[in-house]
Design a protein around this motif. Sequence first.
Motif, short mmCIF file in Angstrom:
data_model
loop_
_atom_site.label_atom_id
_atom_site.label_comp_id
_atom_site.label_asym_id
_atom_site.label_seq_id
_atom_site.Cartn_x
_atom_site.Cartn_y
_atom_site.Cartn_z
N ARG A 155 0.88 -1.01 -0.08
CA ARG A 155 -0.17 0.09 0.13
C ARG A 155 0.78 1.18 -0.06
N ARG A 156 0.58 2.07 -0.78
CA ARG A 156 1.45 3.24 -0.95
C ARG A 156 1.26 4.19 0.40
N LEU A 157 2.41 4.64 0.71
CA LEU A 157 2.46 5.62 1.83
C LEU A 157 2.51 7.47 1.27
N GLY A 158 2.75 7.30 -0.06
CA GLY A 158 2.85 8.65 -0.39
C GLY A 158 4.20 9.09 -1.15
N PRO A 159 4.11 10.07 -2.16
CA PRO A 159 5.32 10.51 -2.93
C PRO A 159 6.15 11.35 -2.13
N PHE A 160 7.43 11.58 -2.48
CA PHE A 160 8.47 12.58 -1.95
C PHE A 160 9.28 12.99 -2.95
N ARG A 161 9.60 14.26 -2.57
CA ARG A 161 10.52 14.82 -3.52
C ARG A 161 11.94 14.91 -3.00
N PHE A 162 13.10 15.10 -4.07
CA PHE A 162 14.31 15.18 -3.74
C PHE A 162 14.64 16.45 -3.71
N ALA A 163 15.79 16.87 -3.01
CA ALA A 163 16.27 18.26 -2.92
C ALA A 163 17.77 18.35 -2.95
N ILE A 164 18.37 19.29 -3.84
CA ILE A 164 19.92 19.35 -3.49
C ILE A 164 19.91 20.64 -3.00
N VAL A 165 20.79 20.42 -1.84
CA VAL A 165 21.06 21.27 -0.84
C VAL A 165 22.71 21.33 -0.21
N GLY A 166 23.10 22.74 0.24
CA GLY A 166 24.25 22.66 0.75
C GLY A 166 24.26 23.62 1.93
N SER A 167 25.47 23.88 2.63
CA SER A 167 25.07 24.66 3.81
C SER A 167 25.64 25.96 3.45
N PRO A 168 25.23 27.07 4.28
CA PRO A 168 25.47 28.32 4.08
C PRO A 168 26.89 28.66 3.99
N GLY A 169 27.51 27.88 4.86
CA GLY A 169 29.08 28.20 4.86
C GLY A 169 29.85 27.64 3.56
N TYR A 170 29.23 26.58 2.89
CA TYR A 170 29.76 26.28 1.76
C TYR A 170 29.65 27.19 0.48
N PHE A 171 28.24 27.69 0.53
CA PHE A 171 27.98 28.73 -0.45
C PHE A 171 28.65 29.85 -0.44
N ALA A 172 28.97 30.30 0.87
CA ALA A 172 29.73 31.48 1.08
C ALA A 172 31.00 31.12 0.30
N GLN A 173 31.57 30.05 0.31
CA GLN A 173 32.97 29.84 -0.34
C GLN A 173 32.82 29.55 -1.82
N HIS A 174 31.55 28.85 -2.29
CA HIS A 174 31.15 28.38 -3.66
C HIS A 174 29.78 29.00 -4.15
N PRO A 175 29.82 30.06 -5.07
CA PRO A 175 28.41 30.45 -5.43
C PRO A 175 27.50 29.40 -5.77
N ALA A 176 26.44 29.35 -5.30
CA ALA A 176 25.27 28.68 -5.74
C ALA A 176 25.08 28.38 -7.12
N PRO A 177 24.93 26.95 -7.60
CA PRO A 177 24.81 26.70 -8.94
C PRO A 177 23.62 27.27 -9.53
#
Length: 293
Positions: A155-177
């Motif tokens: 029996r189905r429990l339901g769908p879910f989505r994926f996400a691509i995530v990073g930390s604020p600290g990471y994006f402070a050094q690497h501009p978000a794609p």
Amino acid sequence: MENLNGLLAFVRAAQSQSFAAAAERMGISASAVGKSVARLEEKLNVRLFNRSTRRISLTDEGQLFFERCQNIVTQLEEAEQELVRISAVPRGKLRITAPAIGYRMLLPHLPEFRARYPDVELDLDFSDRMVDVIDEGFDIAIRSGELNSSQMMSRRLGPFRFAIVGSPGYFAQHPAPQTPDDLRHHACLRYRFPGNGQWQEWEMNSETPVELPLALSSNNLESILQATVQGMGMAYVPEFIVRNSLASGELVPVLESFLKEGGKFSVVWPSSRHMLPKVRVFIDFLTSKKVLG
């Protein structure tokens, strides 16, 4: 089982002194009762009834046998009634297997389940290995993706989505794609399936295949999540496991408009087994909850 049927037919016939009355009580034909008794007599090599056109009566051997067998049948009936009473109430150990990350799905709802069904003991196995539900004796499994086994109900429990995530600290050094192609310049933390060692694909709408520079791989999503929080790179994970981190700002989503539709979870159980009350109430409870919401 045939011996038990013959024994029951004999006792019922002896109690009512009639094959027809015994048959009515057992819900079978009089000839079936007579044949069962005859097979029992043949097996025991003794005549249990004196038969006439009007009635039957116990022989001396039959009377002796009846006194012993009547207690046996009574005990069997009492045992059956006890099992019916017990099985009508959800109780006993319920063995559940789920992906390692499944505790984030299940645990928030289990206190309510336990409050409703205090006699059900939950035995939880959270593992990313491919579990053989039937051979390993599990009652229920939580599975993602398509289910192809004819030995399992689901029996189905339901769908879910994926996400691509990073930390604020990471994006402070690497501009978000801004586009999938920008991932070529980022550190990617990738999940590796325990069963076959293959990496989880990052499903995105892109005209060309995306090259994902590998910074870390793991067969455990929790380790990837922690590495992401610590700023080691970006990860592709089920959205429900990072919902709180996204709300708090601990993690930041990127490329949301490029992500394809996500996956689905189902609750499955062996189709060959009688569905015990403990299994039925857990499945009904779980599918009534928004465990991915």
